[in-house]
Design a protein around this motif. Structure first.
Motif, short mmCIF file in Angstrom:
data_model
loop_
_atom_site.label_atom_id
_atom_site.label_comp_id
_atom_site.label_asym_id
_atom_site.label_seq_id
_atom_site.Cartn_x
_atom_site.Cartn_y
_atom_site.Cartn_z
N LYS A 82 0.80 -1.23 0.00
CA LYS A 82 0.00 0.00 0.00
C LYS A 82 0.84 1.28 0.00
CE LYS A 82 -4.04 0.37 0.77
NZ LYS A 82 -5.22 0.57 -0.09
N MET A 83 2.03 1.21 0.60
CA MET A 83 2.83 2.43 0.78
C MET A 83 4.21 2.34 0.15
SD MET A 83 1.72 3.40 4.70
CE MET A 83 2.47 5.04 4.60
N GLY A 84 4.57 1.19 -0.42
CA GLY A 84 5.87 1.04 -1.06
C GLY A 84 7.03 1.01 -0.10
N ASP A 85 6.76 0.72 1.17
CA ASP A 85 7.80 0.75 2.19
C ASP A 85 7.62 -0.45 3.09
OD1 ASP A 85 9.63 1.33 4.11
OD2 ASP A 85 8.70 3.18 4.80
N MET A 86 8.56 -1.39 3.03
CA MET A 86 8.40 -2.64 3.77
C MET A 86 8.93 -2.50 5.19
SD MET A 86 9.25 -6.44 2.45
CE MET A 86 8.24 -7.83 2.96
N THR A 87 8.22 -1.71 6.01
CA THR A 87 8.60 -1.52 7.41
C THR A 87 7.38 -1.76 8.29
OG1 THR A 87 8.07 0.84 7.38
CG2 THR A 87 10.33 0.21 6.79
N SER A 88 7.65 -2.01 9.56
CA SER A 88 6.56 -2.20 10.51
C SER A 88 5.74 -0.93 10.67
CB SER A 88 7.12 -2.63 11.88
OG SER A 88 7.79 -3.87 11.77
N GLU A 89 6.42 0.22 10.60
CA GLU A 89 5.72 1.50 10.75
C GLU A 89 4.67 1.68 9.66
OE1 GLU A 89 8.96 1.05 10.84
OE2 GLU A 89 9.55 1.67 12.87
N SER A 90 5.05 1.40 8.41
CA SER A 90 4.08 1.51 7.31
C SER A 90 2.97 0.48 7.47
CB SER A 90 4.79 1.31 5.97
OG SER A 90 5.66 2.39 5.70
N GLY A 91 3.34 -0.71 7.91
CA GLY A 91 2.34 -1.74 8.11
C GLY A 91 1.29 -1.33 9.13
N MET B 284 0.27 -1.97 17.95
CA MET B 284 1.70 -1.66 17.95
C MET B 284 2.54 -2.61 17.09
SD MET B 284 2.10 1.08 19.63
CE MET B 284 3.89 1.06 19.63
N ASP B 285 2.09 -3.84 16.92
CA ASP B 285 2.86 -4.79 16.11
C ASP B 285 1.91 -5.79 15.48
OD1 ASP B 285 2.17 -6.65 18.05
OD2 ASP B 285 4.13 -6.67 19.00
N GLY B 286 2.45 -6.63 14.61
CA GLY B 286 1.61 -7.57 13.89
C GLY B 286 1.30 -8.84 14.64
N SER B 287 2.13 -9.18 15.64
CA SER B 287 2.04 -10.47 16.29
C SER B 287 1.37 -10.44 17.65
CB SER B 287 3.45 -11.06 16.47
OG SER B 287 4.23 -10.18 17.27
N GLY B 288 1.37 -9.29 18.32
CA GLY B 288 0.81 -9.20 19.67
C GLY B 288 1.84 -9.34 20.76
N LEU B 289 3.12 -9.26 20.42
CA LEU B 289 4.17 -9.39 21.43
C LEU B 289 4.34 -8.14 22.29
CD1 LEU B 289 6.83 -11.30 19.34
CD2 LEU B 289 5.74 -12.12 21.42
N SER B 290 3.90 -7.01 21.80
CA SER B 290 4.05 -5.78 22.57
C SER B 290 2.95 -5.66 23.61
CB SER B 290 4.00 -4.56 21.65
OG SER B 290 3.99 -3.37 22.42
N ARG B 291 3.33 -5.34 24.83
CA ARG B 291 2.35 -5.12 25.89
C ARG B 291 1.66 -3.77 25.74
NH1 ARG B 291 2.12 -8.53 30.19
NH2 ARG B 291 3.69 -10.18 30.23
N SER B 292 2.08 -2.98 24.79
CA SER B 292 1.40 -1.71 24.53
C SER B 292 0.20 -1.88 23.61
CB SER B 292 2.39 -0.69 23.92
OG SER B 292 3.33 -0.30 24.90
N ASN B 293 0.02 -3.08 23.05
CA ASN B 293 -1.20 -3.36 22.30
C ASN B 293 -2.40 -3.30 23.24
OD1 ASN B 293 -0.26 -3.97 19.60
ND2 ASN B 293 0.64 -5.83 20.44
N ASN B 294 -3.49 -2.73 22.79
CA ASN B 294 -4.74 -2.72 23.54
C ASN B 294 -5.93 -2.85 22.60
OD1 ASN B 294 -3.30 -0.56 25.88
ND2 ASN B 294 -4.38 -2.40 26.51
N VAL B 295 -6.96 -3.53 23.05
CA VAL B 295 -8.20 -3.62 22.30
C VAL B 295 -9.31 -3.95 23.30
CG1 VAL B 295 -8.08 -6.11 21.80
CG2 VAL B 295 -9.20 -4.56 20.16
#
Length: 489
Positions: free
Chosen positions: A347-356, A377-388
């Protein structure tokens, strides 16, 4: 808080009163012997349980179970939320803390994998091509270069989801050379992988370094992350000159090596460069097979004046559907993070986690996801800063039931008592009826997905527990107990 409706039947009042009277253990503090007690979950005796089921509806039993669990020593000091939702009536059947933002752990993968399936399609594949430039003379000498052109295939050489091994890919490449009559390479093997230039990035905050006693070593730097919060201990390895630095988890008292230590708890790591490993293994195999290569393996990220090239062979990855199935069944962190980077690139032409992250949150917003309480915060759920929130998870999962890829998405989820990370749960009631993604971090246990009731209904649920007491197995038992009455709805 679950609100009970007034029961008309005096028998129902009596039964529920007997049930709640047996929950006075709420004042008891947690102890290791708690689960060894005969009535470990404070449930009624068999006689009262039969009487209770005779007068209470399945919904009332779900509500009673939730209220009982609020006083359970394992959960009473935890922060947890629960929703069971009817997708046909669009109504909440039962809930507790449904709008509370909680750490979702690996149920984060539900958002990542769905975004990839929605944007790329379940038949999407990554291509890794072998090409050559120059000419092949009458003696079979290639006067030119071989090119290995990658596209970010996260399964390359892993055998995951049916992916080929490096050996199989190399064998196919050598077969391609044979078809072209190439018996000698008078040139280099060039790796063209511009997609991978973003591999070394800042890690998401509060990354968890240990999950289920398995280390996950993300690509990037730990700069800006507080090692004390992340349980990160950095030590110098005096016993191994090749492996200079490592970190230790106090949970498992094991170590894993990092590439570079910059002092003050800052580590720099990187994932194995799959295309480089493929290229070097390819060159070694060619030489051993009697096909000499005069040049070396070298990367070329960008090429202002590309040579004219001919394709020799192309390896296709498993389909995105296959990779998502493997990701959700095994809760594979590296594949989930690769999917995040892939949607960012597409979508953004940039293969980084930030763009993702930008792409995933943008997709969710467009799809009508309830963004209140969401922190992705990430794709896998490893960060404790993820919230939902539990309610946003169930409404999201409900919305997918109208998508053309819903069947594939549902199939990717572990099945209670039968497959994936749910194989050891719901071995009794609920076996084959719970289709859900699990999530596990230290003191975090989550479960979200679909439930097939005994009457044939499909319900959607979310159950997330943060900061519980006791072991993860104890929490699993409570989760099963909360969901069991919903099977009769």
């Amino acid at each position: 808080m679950v609100k009970f409706r007034k029961y008309i039947s005096s028998a129902a009042v009596l039964a529920s009163g007997l049930f709640l009277a047996q929950s006075t253990v709420s004042t008891v503090l947690y102890s290791q012997n708690y689960d060894n007690q005969k009535n470990s979950l404070n449930l009624p005796s068999p006689v009262s349980a039969v009487a209770e089921r005779a007068v209470l509806s399945a919904k009332e039993l779900v509500d009673i179970n939730v209220n009982t669990m609020m006083a359970d020593p394992v959960l009473k000091n935890a922060t947890w939320g629960f929703v069971v939702y009817d997708p046909k009536t669009k109504k909440v059947i039962s809930s507790y803390n449904e709008s509370t933002p909680l750490v979702p752990a690996s149920t984060t993968k539900l958002l990542t994998t769905e975004t990839a399936m929605n944007l790329l399609g379940e038949n999407y594949r990554w291509m890794t091509q072998l090409e050559y430039s120059g000419t092949v003379d009458e003696n079979g000498t290639l006067n030119g270069n071989l090119y290995i052109v990658g596209s970010g295939d996260p399964s390359l050489g892993t055998n995951k989801a049916g992916a080929w091994s490096y050996r199989d890919i190399i064998s196919d490449f050598i077969g391609g050379l044979s078809r072209e009559g190439i018996r000698k390479v008078n040139g280099d093997i060039i790796i063209q992988t511009a997609l991978f230039k973003g591999n070394i990035t800042m890690l998401p905050e509060n990354v968890v370094w240990l999950e289920n006693n398995n280390y996950y070593l993300p690509a990037g730097t730990t700069q800006g992350i507080n090692p004390a919060n992340e349980k990160l201990i950095v030590k110098k390895a005096s016993f191994s000159p090749e492996k200079k630095f490592f970190y230790v988890s106090p949970y498992a008292h094991q170590m894993v090596y990092a590439e570079k230590y910059e002092g003050e708890g800052v580590l720099t790591t990187k994932l194995p460069d799959a295309p480089a490993y493929l290229a070097n293994s390819f060159r070694t195999t060619l030489v051993k097979s009697g096909i000499s290569v005069t040049g070396k393996v070298s990367p070329k990220m960008t090429d202002a004046s590309p040579e004219s090239r001919k394709m020799i062979s192309a390896y296709k990855s498993p389909t995105l559907g296959d990779i998502i199935y493997y990701t959700n069944q095994h809760s594979d962190n590296s594949l989930a993070e690769a999917l995040l980077k892939t949607v960012g690139f597409q979508k953004m032409g940039d293969m980084t986690s930030e763009s993702g992250r930008v792409v995933v949150t943008g997709h969710l917003r467009e799809a009508g996801f309830d963004m209140s309480g969401l922190n992705y915060m990430d794709g896998s759920g490893l960060s404790r800063s993820n919230n939902v929130t539990p309610i946003s998870q169930v409404k999201f999962l409900t919305s997918l039931m109208d998508q053309k890829y819903y069947k594939s998405y549902l199939t990717s989820l572990p099945v209670g008592g039968q497959s994936g990370t749910l194989k050891r749960m719901f071995n009794g009631e609920g076996n084959g009826q719970v289709f859900a993604k699990t999530g596990t971090l230290n003191k975090v246990k989550t479960l979200a997905g679909y439930l097939k009731t005994n009457s044939g209904k499909t319900l959607v649920f979310s159950l997330m527990v943060n900061n519980y007491a006791g072991s993860v197995d104890m929490v699993k038992k409570r989760m099963e107990k909360i969901l069991e009455p919903a099977l009769n709805l």
